[in-house]
Design a protein around this motif. Structure first.
Motif, PDB file in Angstrom:
ATOM      1  N   THR A 224     -13.272  78.855  23.539  1.00 32.02           N
ATOM      2  CA  THR A 224     -13.782  79.657  22.436  1.00 32.02           C
ATOM      3  C   THR A 224     -12.950  79.349  21.203  1.00 32.02           C
ATOM      4  O   THR A 224     -11.732  79.583  21.192  1.00 32.02           O
ATOM      5  CB  THR A 224     -13.705  81.156  22.757  1.00 32.02           C
ATOM      6  OG1 THR A 224     -14.461  81.427  23.943  1.00 32.02           O
ATOM      7  CG2 THR A 224     -14.261  81.985  21.609  1.00 32.02           C
ATOM      8  N   SER A 225     -13.586  78.848  20.161  1.00 29.70           N
ATOM      9  CA  SER A 225     -12.854  78.452  18.955  1.00 29.70           C
ATOM     10  C   SER A 225     -12.281  79.662  18.236  1.00 29.70           C
ATOM     11  O   SER A 225     -12.955  80.684  18.072  1.00 29.70           O
ATOM     12  CB  SER A 225     -13.778  77.694  18.006  1.00 29.70           C
ATOM     13  OG  SER A 225     -14.193  76.473  18.573  1.00 29.70           O
ATOM     14  N   LEU A 226     -11.040  79.539  17.811  1.00 24.75           N
ATOM     15  CA  LEU A 226     -10.436  80.522  16.926  1.00 24.75           C
ATOM     16  C   LEU A 226     -10.619  80.113  15.473  1.00 24.75           C
ATOM     17  O   LEU A 226     -10.862  80.945  14.603  1.00 24.75           O
ATOM     18  CB  LEU A 226      -8.946  80.677  17.236  1.00 24.75           C
ATOM     19  CG  LEU A 226      -8.596  81.257  18.608  1.00 24.75           C
ATOM     20  CD1 LEU A 226      -7.088  81.211  18.832  1.00 24.75           C
ATOM     21  CD2 LEU A 226      -9.100  82.691  18.736  1.00 24.75           C
ATOM     22  N   ASP A 227     -10.471  78.826  15.212  1.00 24.77           N
ATOM     23  CA  ASP A 227     -10.611  78.322  13.848  1.00 24.77           C
ATOM     24  C   ASP A 227     -10.913  76.838  13.894  1.00 24.77           C
ATOM     25  O   ASP A 227     -10.705  76.175  14.909  1.00 24.77           O
ATOM     26  CB  ASP A 227      -9.329  78.563  13.042  1.00 24.77           C
ATOM     27  CG  ASP A 227      -8.152  77.771  13.603  1.00 24.77           C
ATOM     28  OD1 ASP A 227      -8.004  76.590  13.227  1.00 24.77           O
ATOM     29  OD2 ASP A 227      -7.390  78.309  14.423  1.00 24.77           O
ATOM     30  N   ASN A 228     -11.374  76.330  12.762  1.00 27.47           N
ATOM     31  CA  ASN A 228     -11.619  74.894  12.622  1.00 27.47           C
ATOM     32  C   ASN A 228     -11.426  74.526  11.166  1.00 27.47           C
ATOM     33  O   ASN A 228     -11.919  75.216  10.281  1.00 27.47           O
ATOM     34  CB  ASN A 228     -13.041  74.542  13.079  1.00 27.47           C
ATOM     35  CG  ASN A 228     -13.173  73.076  13.438  1.00 27.47           C
ATOM     36  OD1 ASN A 228     -12.418  72.246  12.946  1.00 27.47           O
ATOM     37  ND2 ASN A 228     -14.142  72.751  14.272  1.00 27.47           N
ATOM     38  N   THR A 229     -10.710  73.439  10.921  1.00 28.58           N
ATOM     39  CA  THR A 229     -10.433  72.972   9.566  1.00 28.58           C
ATOM     40  C   THR A 229     -10.978  71.563   9.395  1.00 28.58           C
ATOM     41  O   THR A 229     -10.765  70.705  10.244  1.00 28.58           O
ATOM     42  CB  THR A 229      -8.918  72.975   9.277  1.00 28.58           C
ATOM     43  OG1 THR A 229      -8.427  74.311   9.370  1.00 28.58           O
ATOM     44  CG2 THR A 229      -8.623  72.427   7.891  1.00 28.58           C
ATOM     45  N   ILE A 230     -11.692  71.333   8.298  1.00 29.06           N
ATOM     46  CA  ILE A 230     -12.221  70.021   7.971  1.00 29.06           C
ATOM     47  C   ILE A 230     -11.600  69.562   6.659  1.00 29.06           C
ATOM     48  O   ILE A 230     -11.629  70.287   5.659  1.00 29.06           O
ATOM     49  CB  ILE A 230     -13.755  70.035   7.821  1.00 29.06           C
ATOM     50  CG1 ILE A 230     -14.420  70.579   9.100  1.00 29.06           C
ATOM     51  CG2 ILE A 230     -14.284  68.638   7.499  1.00 29.06           C
ATOM     52  CD1 ILE A 230     -14.188  69.740  10.334  1.00 29.06           C
ATOM     53  N   ARG A 231     -11.033  68.364   6.659  1.00 28.95           N
ATOM     54  CA  ARG A 231     -10.467  67.750   5.452  1.00 28.95           C
ATOM     55  C   ARG A 231     -11.278  66.488   5.170  1.00 28.95           C
ATOM     56  O   ARG A 231     -11.230  65.528   5.936  1.00 28.95           O
ATOM     57  CB  ARG A 231      -8.989  67.421   5.648  1.00 28.95           C
ATOM     58  CG  ARG A 231      -8.156  68.622   6.092  1.00 28.95           C
ATOM     59  CD  ARG A 231      -6.685  68.266   6.265  1.00 28.95           C
ATOM     60  NE  ARG A 231      -5.956  69.342   6.925  1.00 28.95           N
ATOM     61  CZ  ARG A 231      -5.489  70.421   6.307  1.00 28.95           C
ATOM     62  NH1 ARG A 231      -5.677  70.556   5.009  1.00 28.95           N
ATOM     63  NH2 ARG A 231      -4.839  71.356   6.967  1.00 28.95           N
ATOM     64  N   VAL A 232     -12.036  66.504   4.092  1.00 32.15           N
ATOM     65  CA  VAL A 232     -12.948  65.413   3.779  1.00 32.15           C
ATOM     66  C   VAL A 232     -12.195  64.323   3.020  1.00 32.15           C
ATOM     67  O   VAL A 232     -11.554  64.588   1.999  1.00 32.15           O
ATOM     68  CB  VAL A 232     -14.140  65.908   2.944  1.00 32.15           C
ATOM     69  CG1 VAL A 232     -15.063  64.748   2.591  1.00 32.15           C
ATOM     70  CG2 VAL A 232     -14.897  66.992   3.709  1.00 32.15           C
ATOM     71  N   VAL A 233     -12.269  63.088   3.525  1.00 31.99           N
ATOM     72  CA  VAL A 233     -11.654  61.937   2.865  1.00 31.99           C
ATOM     73  C   VAL A 233     -12.718  61.130   2.131  1.00 31.99           C
ATOM     74  O   VAL A 233     -12.591  60.831   0.945  1.00 31.99           O
ATOM     75  CB  VAL A 233     -10.905  61.055   3.884  1.00 31.99           C
ATOM     76  CG1 VAL A 233     -10.309  59.821   3.195  1.00 31.99           C
ATOM     77  CG2 VAL A 233      -9.806  61.860   4.581  1.00 31.99           C
ATOM     78  N   ASP A 234     -13.786  60.770   2.832  1.00 33.41           N
ATOM     79  CA  ASP A 234     -14.850  59.939   2.258  1.00 33.41           C
ATOM     80  C   ASP A 234     -16.189  60.472   2.762  1.00 33.41           C
ATOM     81  O   ASP A 234     -16.493  60.354   3.949  1.00 33.41           O
ATOM     82  CB  ASP A 234     -14.653  58.479   2.675  1.00 33.41           C
ATOM     83  CG  ASP A 234     -15.692  57.541   2.085  1.00 33.41           C
ATOM     84  OD1 ASP A 234     -16.676  58.022   1.496  1.00 33.41           O
ATOM     85  OD2 ASP A 234     -15.530  56.312   2.228  1.00 33.41           O
ATOM     86  N   PRO A 235     -17.026  61.065   1.911  1.00 28.07           N
ATOM     87  CA  PRO A 235     -18.286  61.642   2.370  1.00 28.07           C
ATOM     88  C   PRO A 235     -19.447  60.668   2.439  1.00 28.07           C
ATOM     89  O   PRO A 235     -20.575  61.076   2.724  1.00 28.07           O
ATOM     90  CB  PRO A 235     -18.553  62.718   1.311  1.00 28.07           C
ATOM     91  CG  PRO A 235     -17.976  62.137   0.066  1.00 28.07           C
ATOM     92  CD  PRO A 235     -16.758  61.352   0.491  1.00 28.07           C
ATOM     93  N   THR A 236     -19.206  59.374   2.201  1.00 29.90           N
ATOM     94  CA  THR A 236     -20.297  58.407   2.251  1.00 29.90           C
ATOM     95  C   THR A 236     -20.869  58.340   3.671  1.00 29.90           C
ATOM     96  O   THR A 236     -20.125  58.087   4.628  1.00 29.90           O
ATOM     97  CB  THR A 236     -19.814  57.010   1.831  1.00 29.90           C
ATOM     98  OG1 THR A 236     -19.183  57.100   0.556  1.00 29.90           O
ATOM     99  CG2 THR A 236     -20.965  56.032   1.761  1.00 29.90           C
TER     100      THR A 236
END
Length: 285
Positions: A224-236
């Motif tokens: 069961t997820s507590l949190d999730n972090t996304i760090r975008v470098v290149d959205p292509t």
């Protein structure tokens, strides 16, 4: 594959922001409110909202409210909406500068918060790209074996029907039970309706933390997820995306993991970091 079927206006006059059509996120009563109908296609095989769907909806809500592309998001999961419910998203624009906007997003069902996100957006010009990691050397997607659905339930549809996954390195799910994975773990992912690269699509496919932690522990999959972090470098966008996974630690039944998302031509698209409670008691071999 289509990279961006629909678009929202970009208030800064740059590249239009891609919409994630699978969500069908609807406008709310104000310019900063939105509605997500919880459909089976956005849920897990256990009939509750998939964490990747929640973070993707938070991304799109924040992008549509600000008109700026997302750079970073962290989402805390509080509740588990089920099919038929409606999640009401409200975006609070906490700070808006010349190039950076920061927001707070809450998702509620009948007035009860079920998830909360903090976001940062960035419209600085591109042209200074660099990546300091190296894509792992693994077989390509067509030379990797399919990753089969691991949970057999009575649910007729789930988020698994939106994309294809292929194992590039290591063992996952029941193949790893009793054989803790200490070498590389990697998986190719391809969505059927659009490419992966936008912040919302990265968040949707990268919700794999419990799977990699359980494989590294050698126990049946479940979490069961507590949190999730996304760090975008290149959205292509890329058709196939390699998700290189690493279990970072485990303590008090909580596992922590990191993932790197790579395009098929070797571009680092983004990073995902996740914490989840490992639960196996409700799964059967």
């Amino acid at each position: 594959m289509s990279d961006a079927i629909d678009h929202v206006p970009d208030l800064d006059g740059g590249v239009p922001l891609a919409r994630f059509d699978l969500l069908e996120l609807a406008d709310g009563a104000t310019a900063t409110s939105f509605r997500l109908d919880v459909r089976s296609e956005l849920c897990t095989p256990f009939a509750f909202l998939y964490g990747g769907s929640g973070i993707a909806a938070s991304v799109e809500a924040s992008e549509r409210a600000t008109g700026r592309p997302l750079q970073w998001i962290t989402t805390q999961y509080v509740g588990s909406p089920t099919p038929g419910e409606v999640v009401e998203f409200e975006v609070n624009i906490a700070a808006a500068g010349r190039a950076t906007t920061q927001t707070q997003v809450t998702g509620s069902v009948d007035g009860q918060v079920v998830l909360a996100s903090v976001c940062a957006h960035n419209v600085r010009p591109a042209g200074d790209e660099n990546a300091f990691a190296t894509m792992p050397d693994v077989p390509g997607p067509h030379d990797s074996r399919p990753f089969d659905e691991i949970f057999q339930t009575g649910v007729s549809a789930s988020f698994f029907g939106s994309f294809e996954r292929r194992i590039a390195a290591g063992k996952f799910a029941h193949e790893a039970v009793g054989e803790p994975q200490t070498d590389g773990l990697a998986m190719w992912v391809r969505m059927f309706d659009q490419g992966i690269g936008s912040p919302a699509t990265q968040g949707f496919v990268a919700d794999l933390g419990p799977l990699v932690v359980c494989a590294s522990l050698g126990v049946p999959p479940g979490g069961t997820s507590l949190d999730n972090t996304i760090r975008v470098v290149d959205p292509t966008p890329s058709d196939w995306v390699l998700i290189d996974l690493e279990a970072d630690g485990f303590h008090r039944s909580v596992g922590h993991s990191t993932a790197q998302l790579w395009s098929e031509d070797g571009r680092l698209l983004g990073l995902a970091q996740q914490s989840a409670i490992v639960r196996t008691s409700h799964h059967r071999r």
